[in-house]
Design a protein around this motif. Structure first.
Motif, short mmCIF file in Angstrom:
data_model
loop_
_atom_site.label_atom_id
_atom_site.label_comp_id
_atom_site.label_asym_id
_atom_site.label_seq_id
_atom_site.Cartn_x
_atom_site.Cartn_y
_atom_site.Cartn_z
N ARG A 1 4.90 -12.24 -5.30
CA ARG A 1 5.24 -12.24 -3.87
C ARG A 1 4.23 -13.07 -3.08
NH1 ARG A 1 7.60 -8.33 0.04
NH2 ARG A 1 6.44 -8.63 1.97
N ALA A 2 4.75 -13.88 -2.14
CA ALA A 2 3.87 -14.69 -1.28
C ALA A 2 3.15 -13.77 -0.32
CB ALA A 2 4.71 -15.71 -0.52
N ARG A 3 1.81 -13.79 -0.35
CA ARG A 3 1.05 -12.94 0.58
C ARG A 3 -0.39 -13.40 0.69
NH1 ARG A 3 0.60 -6.91 -1.66
NH2 ARG A 3 -0.80 -6.90 0.12
N MET A 4 -1.15 -12.75 1.55
CA MET A 4 -2.53 -13.15 1.78
C MET A 4 -3.45 -12.42 0.81
SD MET A 4 -1.39 -14.93 4.15
CE MET A 4 -2.87 -15.83 4.44
N ALA A 5 -4.34 -13.18 0.16
CA ALA A 5 -5.23 -12.58 -0.83
C ALA A 5 -6.25 -11.63 -0.20
CB ALA A 5 -5.95 -13.69 -1.61
N CYS A 6 -6.65 -11.96 1.04
CA CYS A 6 -7.72 -11.13 1.66
C CYS A 6 -7.23 -9.76 2.08
CB CYS A 6 -8.36 -11.87 2.83
SG CYS A 6 -7.24 -12.16 4.21
N SER A 7 -5.91 -9.60 2.25
CA SER A 7 -5.42 -8.28 2.67
C SER A 7 -4.64 -7.59 1.54
CB SER A 7 -4.55 -8.40 3.93
OG SER A 7 -3.49 -9.29 3.69
N ALA A 8 -4.66 -8.18 0.34
CA ALA A 8 -3.98 -7.56 -0.81
C ALA A 8 -4.98 -6.67 -1.54
CB ALA A 8 -3.44 -8.65 -1.75
N LEU A 9 -4.84 -5.37 -1.35
CA LEU A 9 -5.83 -4.43 -1.91
C LEU A 9 -5.55 -4.16 -3.39
CD1 LEU A 9 -6.08 -1.92 1.08
CD2 LEU A 9 -7.46 -3.95 0.61
N ILE A 10 -6.61 -4.28 -4.19
CA ILE A 10 -6.48 -4.15 -5.64
C ILE A 10 -5.88 -2.82 -6.05
CG2 ILE A 10 -7.84 -4.03 -7.80
CD1 ILE A 10 -7.66 -6.87 -6.64
N ASP A 11 -6.33 -1.73 -5.43
CA ASP A 11 -5.82 -0.42 -5.89
C ASP A 11 -4.39 -0.14 -5.44
OD1 ASP A 11 -6.32 0.04 -3.25
OD2 ASP A 11 -7.78 1.66 -3.55
N GLN A 12 -3.82 -1.07 -4.65
CA GLN A 12 -2.40 -0.87 -4.26
C GLN A 12 -1.49 -1.83 -5.02
OE1 GLN A 12 -2.22 -1.09 0.00
NE2 GLN A 12 -3.47 0.74 0.25
N LEU A 13 -2.06 -2.62 -5.93
CA LEU A 13 -1.25 -3.60 -6.68
C LEU A 13 -1.01 -3.10 -8.09
CD1 LEU A 13 -3.10 -6.86 -5.58
CD2 LEU A 13 -0.74 -6.26 -4.99
N GLU A 14 0.17 -3.43 -8.60
CA GLU A 14 0.47 -3.08 -9.99
C GLU A 14 -0.45 -3.89 -10.91
OE1 GLU A 14 4.31 -3.36 -12.78
OE2 GLU A 14 4.70 -2.89 -10.65
N GLN A 15 -1.00 -3.25 -11.95
CA GLN A 15 -1.93 -3.93 -12.87
C GLN A 15 -1.20 -4.28 -14.17
OE1 GLN A 15 -5.35 -4.01 -11.84
NE2 GLN A 15 -4.99 -2.81 -10.00
N PRO A 16 -1.55 -5.35 -14.89
CA PRO A 16 -2.53 -6.35 -14.48
C PRO A 16 -1.97 -7.22 -13.35
CG PRO A 16 -1.43 -7.05 -16.49
CD PRO A 16 -0.90 -5.69 -16.17
N ILE A 17 -2.87 -7.71 -12.51
CA ILE A 17 -2.46 -8.50 -11.34
C ILE A 17 -2.27 -9.97 -11.74
CG2 ILE A 17 -3.22 -9.29 -9.06
CD1 ILE A 17 -4.87 -6.61 -8.99
N THR A 18 -1.16 -10.54 -11.31
CA THR A 18 -0.89 -11.95 -11.60
C THR A 18 -1.07 -12.78 -10.34
OG1 THR A 18 0.82 -11.18 -13.10
CG2 THR A 18 0.83 -13.53 -12.62
N LEU A 19 -1.89 -13.81 -10.42
CA LEU A 19 -2.10 -14.72 -9.29
C LEU A 19 -1.55 -16.09 -9.64
CD1 LEU A 19 -5.82 -13.90 -8.33
CD2 LEU A 19 -3.73 -12.77 -7.56
N GLU A 20 -0.78 -16.67 -8.73
CA GLU A 20 -0.24 -18.02 -8.94
C GLU A 20 -0.37 -18.80 -7.63
OE1 GLU A 20 3.84 -17.75 -11.14
OE2 GLU A 20 3.41 -15.82 -10.18
N PRO A 21 -0.49 -20.13 -7.74
CA PRO A 21 -0.47 -20.91 -6.50
C PRO A 21 0.95 -20.96 -5.95
CG PRO A 21 -0.50 -22.37 -8.39
CD PRO A 21 -0.58 -20.97 -8.93
#
Ligand code: SF4
Ligand code: SF4
Ligand code: FES
Length: 217
Positions: A46-66
């Motif tokens: 999902r397109a979103r801001m990295a600074c407000s994406a909290l780790i403990d609220q994201l499904e793990q493992p976290i995938t980052l893409e440009p």
């Protein structure tokens, strides 16, 4: 901890999956409080801001893409200058003639202020464009952020002087008629800007302007 702070943490000792030293991940960030718009990326699809994406609220493992619709500079950093070119094309500014003191500007009604304030919160992150099915090379669509800024500057009592030119810039190829009204944009906007509302409003204004232009020849 958020995605940006984890990238900072990784940069202290960047290693590959098998433990070999490597270069740190490249990404953009500045304000760290969802104001500058630079840290947009795809997080867990999902397109979103990295600074407000909290780790403990994201499904793990976290995938980052440009972002997929913008040229990649390196790793997670992309070139989003297309938005700034689009804003230039629609004259997304208030014209101020000269460098001398022009005195107080016209008053803005509280109704217009209520419309303008949410639109002014755009941080140029381009999430709305990344999520939009119509924002691609074949349509050349300007995207929701630019359309919403047209509404903002056309609402302003001084900005209105360029209203006709802004609306004309949204006619034709890549203009407002490319929007399929899928509403992905409004769902991903981190500032909750009423984008579909702006698209409907500007669409009506463009139509009215086209009719006026037709009769003026
Ligand atoms: S409504 Fe749909 S097509 Fe129109 S700008 Fe938003 S995401 Fe794109
Ligand atoms: S309208 Fe929203 S999603 Fe689009 S660039 Fe502005 S803040 Fe980002
Ligand atoms: S670092 Fe500025 S919006 Fe995320």
């Amino acid at each position: 901890m958020n995605v940006t702070s984890s990238l900072m943490d990784i940069a202290l000792n960047p290693v590959t999956r098998d433990g070999k030293p490597t270069t740190p991940v490249v990404y953009d960030s500045n304000c760290l409080e969802e104001v500058c718009g630079s840290c947009a990326m795809i997080i867990n699809g999902r397109a979103r801001m990295a600074c407000s994406a909290l780790i403990d609220q994201l499904e793990q493992p976290i995938t980052l893409e440009p972002f997929s619709k913008f040229p990649v500079v390196r790793d997670l950093a992309v070139d989003r200058s297309v938005l700034f070119e689009n804003l230039k094309a629609v004259k997304a500014w208030i014209p101020v003639d000269g460098t001398y003191d022009l005195g107080a500007g016209p008053r803005m009604s509280s109704e217009d202020q209520e419309i303008a304030y949410p639109l002014s919160r755009c941080i140029s992150c381009c999430c709305c464009m990344e999520a939009c099915p119509q924002f691609n090379k074949s349509t050349g669509f300007v995207g929701a952020a630019t359309i919403s800024q047209v509404r903002l500057f056309n609402t302003h009592p001084t900005g209105k002087s360029l209203k006709r030119e802004r609306l004309q810039a949204l006619m034709g190829d890549g203009g407002i008629q490319e929007c399929g009204y899928a509403q992905n944009c409004v769902e991903v906007c981190p500032k909750e800007i009423p984008l579909t509302n702006s698209i409907s409003n500007v669409g009506r204004e463009v139509m009215k302007q086209a009719i006026v232009d037709l009769f003026r020849g």
